[in-house]
Design a protein around this motif. Sequence first.
Motif, mmCIF file in Angstrom:
data_model
loop_
_atom_site.group_PDB
_atom_site.id
_atom_site.type_symbol
_atom_site.label_atom_id
_atom_site.label_comp_id
_atom_site.label_asym_id
_atom_site.label_seq_id
_atom_site.Cartn_x
_atom_site.Cartn_y
_atom_site.Cartn_z
ATOM 1 N N SER A 222 8.136 3.329 4.382
ATOM 2 C CA SER A 222 8.414 1.915 4.588
ATOM 3 C C SER A 222 8.881 1.732 6.023
ATOM 4 O O SER A 222 9.372 2.678 6.651
ATOM 5 N N SER A 225 5.636 -3.388 9.833
ATOM 6 C CA SER A 225 4.323 -3.746 9.313
ATOM 7 C C SER A 225 3.676 -4.861 10.119
ATOM 8 O O SER A 225 2.495 -5.138 9.940
ATOM 9 N N HIS A 233 12.467 -5.379 1.738
ATOM 10 C CA HIS A 233 11.535 -4.405 1.169
ATOM 11 C C HIS A 233 10.233 -4.417 1.960
ATOM 12 O O HIS A 233 9.878 -5.412 2.603
ATOM 13 N N HIS A 234 9.528 -3.310 1.897
ATOM 14 C CA HIS A 234 8.227 -3.244 2.556
ATOM 15 C C HIS A 234 7.280 -4.224 1.874
ATOM 16 O O HIS A 234 7.326 -4.400 0.651
ATOM 17 N N ALA A 244 2.694 1.934 6.945
ATOM 18 C CA ALA A 244 3.930 1.599 7.653
ATOM 19 C C ALA A 244 3.833 2.111 9.080
ATOM 20 O O ALA A 244 3.406 3.242 9.313
#
Length: 378
Positions: A222, A225, A233-234, A244
């Motif tokens: 993660s 992005s 959160h991712h 990621a």
Amino acid sequence: MIYMDNAATTLRKPVQVKEAVLAALDTMGNAGRGASDPALDASRVIYGTREKLAGLFHAESPSRIVFTANSTESLNIAIKGLCDPGDHVITTVLEHNSVLRPLYECREQGTALTILGCDEKGNISYEEMERAIRTETKMIVCTHASNLTGNMIDLERVHAIAERHGLLLIVDASQTAGVWEIDVQKLGIDVLCFTGHKGLLGPQGTGGMYVRPGVEIRPLLSGGSGIDTYNTHHPAQMPTALEAGTLNGHGIAGLGAAVSYIMETGPDTIREWELALMQRFYQGISGIPGVKVYGDFSTNNRAAIVSFNIGDYDSSEVSDELNVHYGIVTRPGAHCAPLMHQALGTVDQGAVRFSFSHFNTEEEVDVSVRAVKELAEE
């Protein structure tokens, strides 16, 4: 130099691959990080390569193609992201350590594991595979082709078994992607893991995975992005969910050019030439006294690989002789396939592996046959 180690990595790449990487080094910024010309150029190239791979594998959409560094990373993401304590997984002795080691880690955390054996030619039993299924079985993880013997697993039969019992099917296509037709929808593949630097003819450090819609994999990584920055959160949307950080855009540019070359040349054309070279080599060495060849050559449904030993000589010694005295590059040793070597009885000796590319020639094969014959006679 005669290069016969294409199952490890293809040395000779199409000129378009080199040109694409060089162009990317001059023009590519960071995809998804702004609206500058370099950033947008990177986004277009990366998305274009997703489209090409989705077309090659008959995926539902480019969003189902995730980029990774290689098959190893893809398999780790898939296996660790789907296995839970209490699950049961079925795999085979044909597997590379990129499959086996993540599964062993999952076993240490409570996942049960069944490893199917093989016969003397390295073929598995599909009846044994179906008998191994339990109520808690979650998935079958298997290679498409052994990197040691070249033997292929019949994915249509495995898909039929998985479908009958509602199991996930994860496939390692390291030795077949780009050479064999792989239709993920027809074959019912839930996750297809591939690397870019072998049959796909791309740069090292490229690879990826196809993930079927509806299959949710826990991310292995993660972080950054380029989207949804304030989420703790991712991001969950594909393909970002499993990517990621900054992608290998320069390598992906080369991979995109390689896929274009494969589609223009024709995977069938590439495969038929590789298999013709393989059969020419196999027929040339299989009758030499003292030479033992491993695998099943009764069918051409296989990867273009021939592994053998000469008498009881160590495979590294034979490979060194081929390299030093004949200029032939091969791969000796254990090939990261420990269970297959155990099954073949070659743990101590290893094996000498020749693996063919469509850039190899008949003349190179004939030189190689003569070299093996001379070494066997000595």
